[in-house]
Design an enzyme around this catalytic site. Structure first.
Site, PDB file in Angstrom:
ATOM      1  N   LYS A  15       2.287 -16.121  12.907  1.00 20.47           N
ATOM      2  CA  LYS A  15       2.881 -14.945  12.291  1.00 20.47           C
ATOM      3  C   LYS A  15       4.218 -14.682  12.972  1.00 20.47           C
ATOM      4  O   LYS A  15       4.277 -14.394  14.171  1.00 20.47           O
ATOM      5  CB  LYS A  15       1.935 -13.764  12.485  1.00 20.47           C
ATOM      6  CG  LYS A  15       2.452 -12.464  11.941  1.00 20.47           C
ATOM      7  CD  LYS A  15       1.338 -11.429  11.974  1.00 20.47           C
ATOM      8  CE  LYS A  15       1.833 -10.061  11.597  1.00 20.47           C
ATOM      9  NZ  LYS A  15       0.747  -9.070  11.636  1.00 20.47           N
TER      10      LYS A  15
ATOM     11  N   LYS B  34       2.708 -16.957   7.984  1.00 21.35           N
ATOM     12  CA  LYS B  34       3.216 -15.714   7.422  1.00 21.35           C
ATOM     13  C   LYS B  34       4.572 -15.406   8.040  1.00 21.35           C
ATOM     14  O   LYS B  34       4.665 -15.437   9.258  1.00 21.35           O
ATOM     15  CB  LYS B  34       2.204 -14.617   7.752  1.00 21.35           C
ATOM     16  CG  LYS B  34       2.629 -13.243   7.367  1.00 21.35           C
ATOM     17  CD  LYS B  34       1.564 -12.269   7.788  1.00 21.35           C
ATOM     18  CE  LYS B  34       2.177 -10.885   7.656  1.00 21.35           C
ATOM     19  NZ  LYS B  34       1.555  -9.930   8.485  1.00 21.35           N
TER      20      LYS B  34
HETATM   21  C1  PBG Z   1      -0.281  -5.750  10.283  1.00 22.79           C
HETATM   22  C2  PBG Z   1       0.252  -6.529   9.129  1.00 22.79           C
HETATM   23  C3  PBG Z   1       1.568  -6.601   8.681  1.00 22.79           C
HETATM   24  C4  PBG Z   1       1.541  -7.353   7.517  1.00 22.79           C
HETATM   25  C5  PBG Z   1       0.224  -7.743   7.307  1.00 22.79           C
HETATM   26  N1  PBG Z   1      -0.562  -7.237   8.325  1.00 22.79           N
HETATM   27  C6  PBG Z   1       2.797  -5.955   9.205  1.00 22.79           C
HETATM   28  C7  PBG Z   1       3.332  -6.345  10.514  1.00 22.79           C
HETATM   29  O1  PBG Z   1       2.847  -7.238  11.195  1.00 22.79           O
HETATM   30  O2  PBG Z   1       4.316  -5.714  10.918  1.00 22.79           O
HETATM   31  C8  PBG Z   1       2.706  -7.646   6.643  1.00 22.79           C
HETATM   32  C9  PBG Z   1       2.388  -8.009   5.238  1.00 22.79           C
HETATM   33  C10 PBG Z   1       3.528  -7.900   4.298  1.00 22.79           C
HETATM   34  O3  PBG Z   1       4.695  -7.679   4.677  1.00 22.79           O
HETATM   35  O4  PBG Z   1       3.266  -8.055   3.099  1.00 22.79           O
HETATM   36  N2  PBG Z   1      -0.337  -6.399  11.488  1.00 22.79           N
HETATM   37 ZN    ZN Z   2      -0.759  -4.776  13.061  1.00 23.74          ZN
END
Ligand code: PBG
Ligand code: ZN
Length: 316
Positions: free
Chosen positions: A188, A241
């Site tokens: 991520k 992601k």
């Molecule tokens: C929470 C989370 C996030 C997303 C999914 N789970 C936000 C982040 O990490 O700041 C983002 C998903 C999206 O932008 O569609 N940890």
């Molecule tokens: Zn989070």
């Protein structure tokens, strides 16, 4: 020139409904669906409206959803995140009661439940106020167990804490929840593309950023290592992601051997929506190309806010 009749036979990658996972937001504070301004076409659903939204997706042929919750109460310890009557727990029970065959995946994180907006417990570290890794693991275990007890088929830890997958696996097994799978947000990136999500899930942070626990977009070996570590800890599904900017990473992570999910995130959705709304891009063609390319790069599953639209287009 290849004949048009032969082209379909030579096509390597075809998107299907079984590839898709639809993210959904459930908000404990509302009584009617509420549009998300930064993500035209997307809504937050009230707890009593979520099963209906899931039924609609099922009827269109979508077979998996990813649930995010917006709770009534936030505090520094994210207590509402593991409340047996918390927003996600209630939502999952309703979905399972009304659409039992839908695969229900829950986001396991604290950022929607903490008043500071970070993904776990925070405190003083050598570098100032920041996420505390080890103390946050037990919190993630509790959240995952409560989601699983409510009926979630798959839990998806998104906090990027070191050791979170191994910790949740052991915790689930100790509760007799061996059959619950873990989809790890294993790779991520600290991406600007999560911007619209912060409005959607009300999860903006009050200080700092997430760069101490999410990956630098320029790092590829570290990105692959992170997924390998989650695989070693017992993840059942790996995830990259965002998706579209990171296809090189996706195609490498596929080689680890586990099923791979790619998350086409909020910013990817909003960019396409904005261009389409201005008449600059054709929406359907842009979406289908983006998703086909994500699949071609190596995704077995794609989490996308376009899931419902795509299901409709595939039927045309
Ligand atoms: C929470 C989370 C996030 C997303 C999914 N789970 C936000 C982040 O990490 O700041 C983002 C998903 C999206 O932008 O569609 N940890
Ligand atoms: Zn989070």
């Amino acid at each position: 020139m290849r004949s048009r009749n032969i082209q379909p036979l030579l096509r390597e990658v075809t998107l299907t409904k079984n590839d898709l996972i639809a993210p959904l937001f459930v908000d404990e504070n509302i009584t009617a669906p509420r549009p998300i301004d930064a993500m035209p076409g997307q809504f937050r659903y009230p707890v009593n409206g979520i099963a209906g939204a899931v039924q609609k997706l099922w009827d269109k042929g979508i077979r998996a959803v990813l649930i995010f919750g917006i709770p009534k109460e936030k505090d520094p310890e994210a207590r509402s995140a593991y409340d047996p009557d918390g927003v996600v727990q209630q939502a999952v029970r309703r979905i399972k009661a009304e659409v039992p065959k839908m695969v229900v995946i829950t986001d396991v994180c604290a950022c929607e439940y903490t008043d500071h907006g970070h993904c776990g417990l925070v405190g003083e570290t050598r570098g100032g106020m920041d996420l505390l890794n080890d103390p946050s693991l037990e919190l993630m275990d509790r959240i995952a167990i409560s989601h699983a007890l409510s009926g979630a088929d798959i839990v998806a830890p998104s906090s990027m804490l070191d050791g979170v997958v191994g910790s949740i696996r052991a915790a689930l097994d100790a509760e007799g929840l061996e059959e619950v799978l873990i989809m790890a947000y294993s790779t991520k990136f600290a991406s600007v593309l999560y911007g619209p999500f912060r409005e959607a899930a009300d999860s903006g942070f009050s200080f700092g950023d997430r760069t101490t626990y999410q990956l630098n977009p320029g790092n590829s070996r570290e990105a692959i290592l992170e997924s390998q570590l989650d695989a070693d800890e017992g993840a059942d599904i790996l995830m990259v992601k965002p998706a579209g900017f990171y296809l090189d990473i996706l195609s490498e992570i596929r080689n680890i051997g586990l099923p791979v999910a790619a998350y086409q995130v909020s910013g990817e959705y909003s960019m396409i929506k904005a261009a389409a709304a201005n008449g600059w891009l054709k929406e359907k063609e842009t979406v289908m190309e983006s998703l086909t390319c994500i699949k071609r790069a190596g995704a077995d599953l794609i989490i996308t806010y376009f899931a419902e639209d795509v299901a409709g287009w595939l039927d045309e």
